[in-house]
Design a protein around this motif. Structure first.
Motif, PDB file in Angstrom:
ATOM      1  N   UNK A  31       0.844  -1.188   0.000  1.00  0.00           N
ATOM      2  CA  UNK A  31       0.000   0.000   0.000  1.00  0.00           C
ATOM      3  C   UNK A  31       0.880   1.238   0.000  1.00  0.00           C
ATOM      4  N   UNK A  32       0.413   2.262  -0.720  1.00  0.00           N
ATOM      5  CA  UNK A  32       1.046   3.561  -0.623  1.00  0.00           C
ATOM      6  C   UNK A  32       2.182   3.823  -1.585  1.00  0.00           C
ATOM      7  N   UNK A  33       2.440   2.967  -2.559  1.00  0.00           N
ATOM      8  CA  UNK A  33       3.511   3.229  -3.514  1.00  0.00           C
ATOM      9  C   UNK A  33       3.056   4.279  -4.515  1.00  0.00           C
ATOM     10  N   UNK A  34       3.933   5.248  -4.770  1.00  0.00           N
ATOM     11  CA  UNK A  34       3.596   6.278  -5.757  1.00  0.00           C
ATOM     12  C   UNK A  34       4.585   6.280  -6.907  1.00  0.00           C
ATOM     13  N   UNK A  35       5.334   5.196  -7.072  1.00  0.00           N
ATOM     14  CA  UNK A  35       6.271   5.099  -8.170  1.00  0.00           C
ATOM     15  C   UNK A  35       7.680   5.514  -7.825  1.00  0.00           C
ATOM     16  N   UNK A  36       7.894   6.167  -6.677  1.00  0.00           N
ATOM     17  CA  UNK A  36       9.241   6.587  -6.312  1.00  0.00           C
ATOM     18  C   UNK A  36      10.141   5.401  -6.028  1.00  0.00           C
ATOM     19  N   UNK A  37       9.571   4.254  -5.748  1.00  0.00           N
ATOM     20  CA  UNK A  37      10.354   3.078  -5.408  1.00  0.00           C
ATOM     21  C   UNK A  37      10.760   2.271  -6.631  1.00  0.00           C
ATOM     22  N   UNK A  38      10.279   2.614  -7.782  1.00  0.00           N
ATOM     23  CA  UNK A  38      10.491   1.829  -8.990  1.00  0.00           C
ATOM     24  C   UNK A  38      11.976   1.586  -9.226  1.00  0.00           C
ATOM     25  N   UNK A  39      12.370   0.305  -9.310  1.00  0.00           N
ATOM     26  CA  UNK A  39      13.740  -0.050  -9.637  1.00  0.00           C
ATOM     27  C   UNK A  39      14.724   0.077  -8.496  1.00  0.00           C
ATOM     28  N   UNK A  40      14.253   0.311  -7.267  1.00  0.00           N
ATOM     29  CA  UNK A  40      15.158   0.424  -6.129  1.00  0.00           C
ATOM     30  C   UNK A  40      14.667  -0.481  -5.017  1.00  0.00           C
ATOM     31  N   UNK A  41      15.585  -0.902  -4.182  1.00  0.00           N
ATOM     32  CA  UNK A  41      15.197  -1.719  -3.034  1.00  0.00           C
ATOM     33  C   UNK A  41      14.337  -0.879  -2.103  1.00  0.00           C
ATOM     34  N   UNK A  42      13.318  -1.479  -1.511  1.00  0.00           N
ATOM     35  CA  UNK A  42      12.439  -0.739  -0.615  1.00  0.00           C
ATOM     36  C   UNK A  42      13.184  -0.227   0.596  1.00  0.00           C
ATOM     37  N   UNK A  54      -2.474   0.542  -4.346  1.00  0.00           N
ATOM     38  CA  UNK A  54      -1.849  -0.769  -4.246  1.00  0.00           C
ATOM     39  C   UNK A  54      -0.892  -0.944  -5.416  1.00  0.00           C
ATOM     40  N   UNK A  55       0.313  -1.427  -5.129  1.00  0.00           N
ATOM     41  CA  UNK A  55       1.298  -1.738  -6.165  1.00  0.00           C
ATOM     42  C   UNK A  55       1.776  -3.160  -5.966  1.00  0.00           C
ATOM     43  N   UNK A  56       1.991  -3.870  -7.059  1.00  0.00           N
ATOM     44  CA  UNK A  56       2.529  -5.223  -6.983  1.00  0.00           C
ATOM     45  C   UNK A  56       4.037  -5.150  -7.104  1.00  0.00           C
ATOM     46  N   UNK A  57       4.714  -5.841  -6.192  1.00  0.00           N
ATOM     47  CA  UNK A  57       6.164  -5.851  -6.144  1.00  0.00           C
ATOM     48  C   UNK A  57       6.658  -7.271  -6.426  1.00  0.00           C
ATOM     49  N   UNK A  58       7.893  -7.380  -6.942  1.00  0.00           N
ATOM     50  CA  UNK A  58       8.484  -8.673  -7.249  1.00  0.00           C
ATOM     51  C   UNK A  58       9.902  -8.710  -6.678  1.00  0.00           C
ATOM     52  N   UNK A  59      10.292  -9.877  -6.170  1.00  0.00           N
ATOM     53  CA  UNK A  59      11.660 -10.101  -5.698  1.00  0.00           C
ATOM     54  C   UNK A  59      12.198 -11.354  -6.372  1.00  0.00           C
ATOM     55  N   UNK A  60      13.457 -11.296  -6.758  1.00  0.00           N
ATOM     56  CA  UNK A  60      14.112 -12.434  -7.401  1.00  0.00           C
ATOM     57  C   UNK A  60      15.154 -13.072  -6.485  1.00  0.00           C
ATOM     58  N   UNK A  61      15.305 -12.535  -5.262  1.00  0.00           N
ATOM     59  CA  UNK A  61      16.353 -13.013  -4.356  1.00  0.00           C
ATOM     60  C   UNK A  61      15.832 -13.260  -2.936  1.00  0.00           C
ATOM     61  N   UNK A  62      14.708 -13.936  -2.846  1.00  0.00           N
ATOM     62  CA  UNK A  62      14.099 -14.310  -1.565  1.00  0.00           C
ATOM     63  C   UNK A  62      13.746 -13.104  -0.704  1.00  0.00           C
ATOM     64  N   UNK A  63      13.386 -12.001  -1.333  1.00  0.00           N
ATOM     65  CA  UNK A  63      12.958 -10.824  -0.587  1.00  0.00           C
ATOM     66  C   UNK A  63      14.068  -9.871  -0.208  1.00  0.00           C
ATOM     67  N   UNK A  64      15.261 -10.057  -0.719  1.00  0.00           N
ATOM     68  CA  UNK A  64      16.365  -9.146  -0.419  1.00  0.00           C
ATOM     69  C   UNK A  64      16.137  -7.766  -1.015  1.00  0.00           C
ATOM     70  N   UNK A  65      15.681  -7.723  -2.257  1.00  0.00           N
ATOM     71  CA  UNK A  65      15.340  -6.481  -2.937  1.00  0.00           C
ATOM     72  C   UNK A  65      13.981  -6.653  -3.600  1.00  0.00           C
TER      73      UNK A  65
END
Length: 88
Positions: A31-42, A54-65
């Motif tokens: 919740x609360x993503x406005x696009x500023x996080x795009x392409x960066x670790x949270x 609501x934004x859908x996020x994806x991780x390829x390293x077990x939640x590291x990024x």
């Protein structure tokens, strides 16, 4: 896991999925993503937007990024699913 702002139901269930057929691949809604996080670790940008988008996020390293999963520009029949929206 480094995920912050995970969307939850009123019962506390997290909107989070482990894709068991692909090791380390996780999907989650936040919740609360406005696009500023795009392409960066949270963990690098913990600021929240004031709305409850609501934004859908994806991780390829077990939640590291975590990275923003962009919506498609067009659906399966070539129609813009978000006409007039700022998703593009």
């Amino acid at each position: 896991l480094s995920l912050v702002d995970n969307a939850r139901s009123r019962f506390g269930d997290a909107d989070f999925e482990v894709v068991r057929s692909i090791p380390g691949f996780y999907l989650a809604n936040i919740r609360g993503s406005d696009g500023r996080r795009r392409g960066r670790a949270l963990s690098e940008d913990r600021q929240l937007a004031s709305d409850a988008q609501i934004s859908t996020m994806v991780s390829f390293d077990k939640g590291g990024e975590w990275f923003n999963l962009e919506p498609p520009k067009y659906d399966s029949v070539g129609v813009d699913p978000c006409p007039g929206d700022a998703h593009h």
